[in-house]
Design an enzyme around this catalytic site. Sequence first.
Site, PDB file in Angstrom:
ATOM      1  N   ILE A 147       0.839  -1.207   0.000  1.00  0.00           N
ATOM      2  CA  ILE A 147       0.000   0.000   0.000  1.00  0.00           C
ATOM      3  C   ILE A 147       0.874   1.257   0.000  1.00  0.00           C
ATOM      4  O   ILE A 147       0.598   2.211  -0.732  1.00  0.00           O
ATOM      5  CB  ILE A 147      -0.984  -0.014   1.194  1.00  0.00           C
TER       6      ILE A 147
ATOM      7  N   ASP B 277      11.110   2.229   6.781  1.00  0.00           N
ATOM      8  CA  ASP B 277      10.619   0.847   6.854  1.00  0.00           C
ATOM      9  C   ASP B 277      11.742   0.013   7.444  1.00  0.00           C
ATOM     10  O   ASP B 277      12.920   0.387   7.352  1.00  0.00           O
ATOM     11  CB  ASP B 277      10.249   0.344   5.429  1.00  0.00           C
TER      12      ASP B 277
ATOM     13  N   PRO C  96       1.991  -2.380   9.462  1.00  0.00           N
ATOM     14  CA  PRO C  96       1.024  -3.171  10.231  1.00  0.00           C
ATOM     15  C   PRO C  96       1.103  -2.813  11.714  1.00  0.00           C
ATOM     16  O   PRO C  96       2.082  -2.204  12.159  1.00  0.00           O
ATOM     17  CB  PRO C  96       1.500  -4.610  10.003  1.00  0.00           C
TER      18      PRO C  96
ATOM     19  N   THR D 234      -4.335   5.177   7.389  1.00  0.00           N
ATOM     20  CA  THR D 234      -5.279   4.189   6.840  1.00  0.00           C
ATOM     21  C   THR D 234      -4.775   2.781   7.159  1.00  0.00           C
ATOM     22  O   THR D 234      -5.192   1.822   6.506  1.00  0.00           O
ATOM     23  CB  THR D 234      -5.461   4.346   5.310  1.00  0.00           C
TER      24      THR D 234
ATOM     25  N   ARG E 218      -3.701   0.911  10.812  1.00  0.00           N
ATOM     26  CA  ARG E 218      -4.448   0.442  11.975  1.00  0.00           C
ATOM     27  C   ARG E 218      -4.432   1.564  13.022  1.00  0.00           C
ATOM     28  O   ARG E 218      -3.414   2.247  13.197  1.00  0.00           O
ATOM     29  CB  ARG E 218      -3.825  -0.823  12.578  1.00  0.00           C
TER      30      ARG E 218
ATOM     31  N   HIS F 220     -13.176   3.043   8.417  1.00  0.00           N
ATOM     32  CA  HIS F 220     -12.478   1.855   7.889  1.00  0.00           C
ATOM     33  C   HIS F 220     -13.074   1.462   6.522  1.00  0.00           C
ATOM     34  O   HIS F 220     -13.472   0.317   6.325  1.00  0.00           O
ATOM     35  CB  HIS F 220     -12.576   0.680   8.881  1.00  0.00           C
TER      36      HIS F 220
HETATM   37  P1  NAD Z   1       2.670  -4.918   3.516  1.00  0.00           P
HETATM   38  O1  NAD Z   1       2.990  -6.101   4.370  1.00  0.00           O
HETATM   39  O2  NAD Z   1       2.803  -5.055   2.032  1.00  0.00           O
HETATM   40  O3  NAD Z   1       3.557  -3.660   3.964  1.00  0.00           O
HETATM   41  C1  NAD Z   1       3.746  -3.307   5.294  1.00  0.00           C
HETATM   42  C2  NAD Z   1       5.121  -2.678   5.397  1.00  0.00           C
HETATM   43  O4  NAD Z   1       5.300  -2.243   6.753  1.00  0.00           O
HETATM   44  C3  NAD Z   1       6.253  -3.662   5.074  1.00  0.00           C
HETATM   45  O5  NAD Z   1       7.112  -3.103   4.111  1.00  0.00           O
HETATM   46  C4  NAD Z   1       6.942  -3.858   6.414  1.00  0.00           C
HETATM   47  O6  NAD Z   1       8.343  -4.091   6.305  1.00  0.00           O
HETATM   48  C5  NAD Z   1       6.651  -2.529   7.089  1.00  0.00           C
HETATM   49  N1  NAD Z   1       6.864  -2.566   8.532  1.00  0.00           N
HETATM   50  C6  NAD Z   1       6.663  -3.585   9.393  1.00  0.00           C
HETATM   51  N2  NAD Z   1       7.041  -3.234  10.643  1.00  0.00           N
HETATM   52  C7  NAD Z   1       7.481  -1.958  10.548  1.00  0.00           C
HETATM   53  C8  NAD Z   1       8.009  -1.047  11.503  1.00  0.00           C
HETATM   54  N3  NAD Z   1       8.170  -1.383  12.782  1.00  0.00           N
HETATM   55  N4  NAD Z   1       8.380   0.180  11.067  1.00  0.00           N
HETATM   56  C9  NAD Z   1       8.243   0.527   9.759  1.00  0.00           C
HETATM   57  N5  NAD Z   1       7.745  -0.305   8.820  1.00  0.00           N
HETATM   58  C10 NAD Z   1       7.374  -1.527   9.212  1.00  0.00           C
HETATM   59  O7  NAD Z   1       1.195  -4.497   3.931  1.00  0.00           O
HETATM   60  P2  NAD Z   1       0.198  -3.580   3.108  1.00  0.00           P
HETATM   61  O8  NAD Z   1      -0.632  -4.426   2.213  1.00  0.00           O
HETATM   62  O9  NAD Z   1       0.949  -2.435   2.532  1.00  0.00           O
HETATM   63  O10 NAD Z   1      -0.748  -3.069   4.282  1.00  0.00           O
HETATM   64  C11 NAD Z   1      -0.291  -2.178   5.286  1.00  0.00           C
HETATM   65  C12 NAD Z   1      -1.318  -2.124   6.394  1.00  0.00           C
HETATM   66  O11 NAD Z   1      -2.504  -1.479   5.911  1.00  0.00           O
HETATM   67  C13 NAD Z   1      -1.832  -3.507   6.833  1.00  0.00           C
HETATM   68  O12 NAD Z   1      -0.999  -4.061   7.826  1.00  0.00           O
HETATM   69  C14 NAD Z   1      -3.204  -3.208   7.368  1.00  0.00           C
HETATM   70  O13 NAD Z   1      -3.113  -3.010   8.755  1.00  0.00           O
HETATM   71  C15 NAD Z   1      -3.597  -1.897   6.696  1.00  0.00           C
HETATM   72  N6  NAD Z   1      -4.771  -2.038   5.822  1.00  0.00           N
HETATM   73  C16 NAD Z   1      -5.810  -1.178   5.997  1.00  0.00           C
HETATM   74  C17 NAD Z   1      -6.935  -1.259   5.188  1.00  0.00           C
HETATM   75  C18 NAD Z   1      -8.102  -0.315   5.328  1.00  0.00           C
HETATM   76  O14 NAD Z   1      -9.178  -0.584   4.782  1.00  0.00           O
HETATM   77  N7  NAD Z   1      -7.939   0.808   6.014  1.00  0.00           N
HETATM   78  C19 NAD Z   1      -6.999  -2.262   4.195  1.00  0.00           C
HETATM   79  C20 NAD Z   1      -5.906  -3.102   4.021  1.00  0.00           C
HETATM   80  C21 NAD Z   1      -4.799  -2.994   4.839  1.00  0.00           C
END
Ligand code: NAD
Length: 328
Positions: A155, A174, A206, A232, A234, A295
């Site tokens: 995302i 990241d 996440p 957007t 959590r 959400h």
């Molecule tokens: P993803 O796993 O592709 O990317 C998450 C990124 O966060 C990864 O690159 C990871 O290395 C990084 N990360 C992990 N721990 C970290 C830290 N301590 N510091 C910095 N970066 C860190 O996930 P995604 O598909 O991009 O989704 C991201 C988040 O979006 C999901 O975890 C979910 O909670 C949220 N989400 C929200 C909605 C919504 O409707 N609002 C929908 C889908 C997902």
Amino acid sequence: MRVAVFSSKPYDEEFLTKAAEGTDHELTFFEARLTRRTAALADGFDVVCAFVNDDLGAATLLRLAKTEPKLIALRSAGFNHVDLDAAKSLDLHVVRVPAYSPRSVAEHTVALMLALDRKIHRAHARVREGNLSLDGLLGFDLGNRTVGLLGTGKIGVAVGKILKGFGCDLIGYDVFENPEAIELGLQYVELRELWERSDVISLHAPLTPETHHIVDAFAIANMRDGVMVINTSRGALIDTAAAIEGLKSGKIGHLGLDVYEEEGDLFFEDLSDTVIQDDTFSRLLTFPNVLITGHQAFFTTEALEAIAHDTIANITAFSEGRDSGNEL
Ligand code: NAD
């Protein structure tokens, strides 16, 4: 397989039923959120299908494991609401939908940015009342601004691609560097530098113990005056009390939220006839420069089709003893 679908809304029923056509899965839809108390509804089912605000803590899992369910099929990418250690010890398998439509969340993220910047929410309300004054609606050009992405996964990168088109400078933090982000021209920086340099900060990591309240009073103090913060991912990435102080002092100039740390009792329901008991949430609603959606960032036709398709495919793979590749 007999599937108990919790936190079910009419749109879940529509998309999941369609995706299950041609399979022999029997889907039963429960409006109830999954909790320790409602877990008994899953008695006699093979699969529990759950969403983001269902409670999959140890007590609920223990109750579920008393009867047949052996698979928890999440209709989400995030899994912070699941006690994976407890699931493992109870021999419950957990699958999720890791990447149903990063673009849906990314586009909503940018919609929040633009709406806050250009005060679309306020303009809409005004114009409907016949007030066409521009006082108080002054925005800024988003291109040329520095946007800091916390989390540059699927995302985060999708947001970066859109903002690149606007001409924004992209920086990111990241724990892993993503080559796709580097290709976009994003510069990786330390977390402190991300707070200090960003005009707009957008959260896409996440929820983990490391990211819980990563935006706290200390982080906010290091941000630029008048910063825009968008979440957007959590809710609990932001310490809401600290954000409210930041808004009151003017340190935070705009706050856009699609998620809220205590959203479990609020979101996805029509509460317009009730008195909201959460004073922190109610306080957030009083700020003219706060925009909250419930959400809904994932809520596009494309995403719902993909979620339903992948959820059913996960269940089918499990029933056939195959690895879906989506097990946690
Ligand atoms: P993803 O796993 O592709 O990317 C998450 C990124 O966060 C990864 O690159 C990871 O290395 C990084 N990360 C992990 N721990 C970290 C830290 N301590 N510091 C910095 N970066 C860190 O996930 P995604 O598909 O991009 O989704 C991201 C988040 O979006 C999901 O975890 C979910 O909670 C949220 N989400 C929200 C909605 C919504 O409707 N609002 C929908 C889908 C997902």
